[in-house]
Design a protein around this motif. Structure first.
Motif, PDB file in Angstrom:
ATOM      1  N   LYS A 109      46.987 -21.826  64.514  1.00  0.00           N
ATOM      2  CA  LYS A 109      47.313 -22.840  63.515  1.00  0.00           C
ATOM      3  C   LYS A 109      48.448 -22.370  62.618  1.00  0.00           C
ATOM      4  CE  LYS A 109      42.404 -24.005  63.486  1.00  0.00           C
ATOM      5  NZ  LYS A 109      41.939 -22.798  64.221  1.00  0.00           N
ATOM      6  N   HIS A 140      46.820 -26.667  60.048  1.00  0.00           N
ATOM      7  CA  HIS A 140      45.495 -26.351  59.521  1.00  0.00           C
ATOM      8  C   HIS A 140      45.222 -27.154  58.251  1.00  0.00           C
ATOM      9  CE1 HIS A 140      41.919 -24.108  59.528  1.00  0.00           C
ATOM     10  NE2 HIS A 140      42.270 -23.042  58.828  1.00  0.00           N
ATOM     11  N   THR A 167      44.043 -30.137  62.069  1.00  0.00           N
ATOM     12  CA  THR A 167      42.636 -29.791  61.928  1.00  0.00           C
ATOM     13  C   THR A 167      42.106 -30.151  60.544  1.00  0.00           C
ATOM     14  OG1 THR A 167      42.741 -27.548  60.954  1.00  0.00           O
ATOM     15  CG2 THR A 167      43.170 -27.739  63.317  1.00  0.00           C
ATOM     16  N   TRP A 169      37.884 -29.602  58.464  1.00  0.00           N
ATOM     17  CA  TRP A 169      36.561 -29.020  58.698  1.00  0.00           C
ATOM     18  C   TRP A 169      35.480 -29.591  57.786  1.00  0.00           C
ATOM     19  CZ3 TRP A 169      33.856 -26.210  54.968  1.00  0.00           C
ATOM     20  CH2 TRP A 169      34.592 -25.824  53.846  1.00  0.00           C
ATOM     21  N   GLN A 190      41.152 -31.308  65.514  1.00  0.00           N
ATOM     22  CA  GLN A 190      39.938 -30.505  65.397  1.00  0.00           C
ATOM     23  C   GLN A 190      39.182 -31.019  64.179  1.00  0.00           C
ATOM     24  OE1 GLN A 190      38.835 -25.980  64.250  1.00  0.00           O
ATOM     25  NE2 GLN A 190      40.326 -26.166  65.913  1.00  0.00           N
ATOM     26  N   ASN A 218      34.586 -28.284  65.462  1.00  0.00           N
ATOM     27  CA  ASN A 218      34.187 -27.064  64.769  1.00  0.00           C
ATOM     28  C   ASN A 218      32.842 -27.273  64.071  1.00  0.00           C
ATOM     29  OD1 ASN A 218      34.865 -28.374  62.226  1.00  0.00           O
ATOM     30  ND2 ASN A 218      37.004 -27.759  62.536  1.00  0.00           N
TER      31      ASN A 218
END
Length: 301
Positions: A109, A140, A167, A169, A190, A218
């Motif tokens: 990333k 990221h 991504t 999370w 992601q 993830n």
């Protein structure tokens, strides 16, 4: 991982040897990358936390054994990032000692701002990973997304990476992720998704399917939330229907039961974890009705 994971794996070891051997002989489920048609084994390794160790022989040894076992069992996807402490350095040591780099789909990333800093970070990642190219580079946490994607597309044109993506999370990022998916052309996203955290399945995963974007998942174990929730509990009957021998397999098969998912990337720092998790990408996956049963069970614990 915590004691709960070790306890769950010990129980799984009591499964009949013949049944476990039969599962190991089944091929890994593979999923397509829509932008290219390339297929990947539907299970990967995430290196956050677990691979953030000193790059010494003693500290690297169990991780090296885990990666070797993962590749031997048919896995290929390994995900890392510059922000994961020493993880890139550790992987670089493992690749240099095993010669496995060419058998791995390697993802990292960028999380800096401005073209010069992003290019410098990318080059540092190559040096740390001891490679001359990556398979996937993602922005990221949606940091400086437009500028960083422009840089990554240039790197893709130069064949220094094959795919680009973004991504997140946590759920608070999903609105921005959805907007980015609608605005940008992406090979991968992601995102966080687990049986007890299904928010991404409401809009993000259907949008990924519609837009032809591959999806890495993830925290499929909810950062160990799920292991704590089921500790001491028996697997429900639906687990046997889909060939689950352990709770980790139950959680991963649920995630893989969503056809928009390309590859969950749980942390795997030990050979036993690799063997257990990889088995989730073999054999049956739950259908819609079975997924509802799985959700109901977890919602009730």
């Amino acid at each position: 991982m915590p004691v709960s994971r070790r306890t769950l794996l010990a129980a799984a070891a009591l499964a009949p040897l013949g049944a476990r051997a039969a599962r190991a002989e089944e091929p890994l489920i593979r999923r397509s990358i829509p932008s290219s048609g390339e297929t990947l084994p539907a299970i990967g390794i995430g290196t956050s936390r677990r691979y953030e160790v000193a790059p010494t022989p003693e500290a690297v040894a169990p991780l090296k054994a885990a990666v070797e076992t993962f590749v031997r069992l048919g896995g290929s996807v390994i995900d890392t990032a510059p922000s994961y402490g020493t993880a890139e350095d550790v992987l670089g040591v493992i690749f240099s000692e095993t010669g496995l780099r060419d058998r791995v789909f390697l993802a990292s990333k960028v999380d800096t701002r401005g073209r010069a800093d992003t290019l410098a970070q990318f080059e540092r990642s190559l040096k740390r990973l001891r490679t001359d190219r990556l398979d996937l580079v993602a922005v990221h946490n949606l940091i400086d997304t437009a500028e960083n994607l422009a840089v990554l597309r240039d790197l893709k044109a130069q064949k220094k990476t094959r795919y680009v993506g973004v991504t997140v999370w946590r759920d608070g990022q999903l609105d921005d992720l959805e907007a980015t998916m609608r605005r940008e052309t992406l090979d991968f996203i992601q995102v966080n998704y687990a049986i007890d955290n299904r928010t991404a399945a409401e809009r993000v995963l259907p949008l990924a399917a519609d837009k032809g974007i591959a999806v890495m998942i993830n925290v499929p174990f909810g950062r160990d939330r799920l292991f704590k929730a089921v500790q001491g509990k028996d697997l429900p009957p639906v687990a046997k229907e889909i060939g689950c021998a352990s709770w980790p397999q139950f959680f991963l098969k649920y995630v893989l039961g969503n056809p928009a998912v390309t590859c969950p990337i749980p942390g795997m720092a030990k050979v036993s974890y690799v063997e257990d998790n990889v088995a989730a990408a073999r054999g049956k996956l739950p259908d819609a009705a079975q997924r509802k049963q799985m959700e109901a069970f977890i919602d009730a614990v």
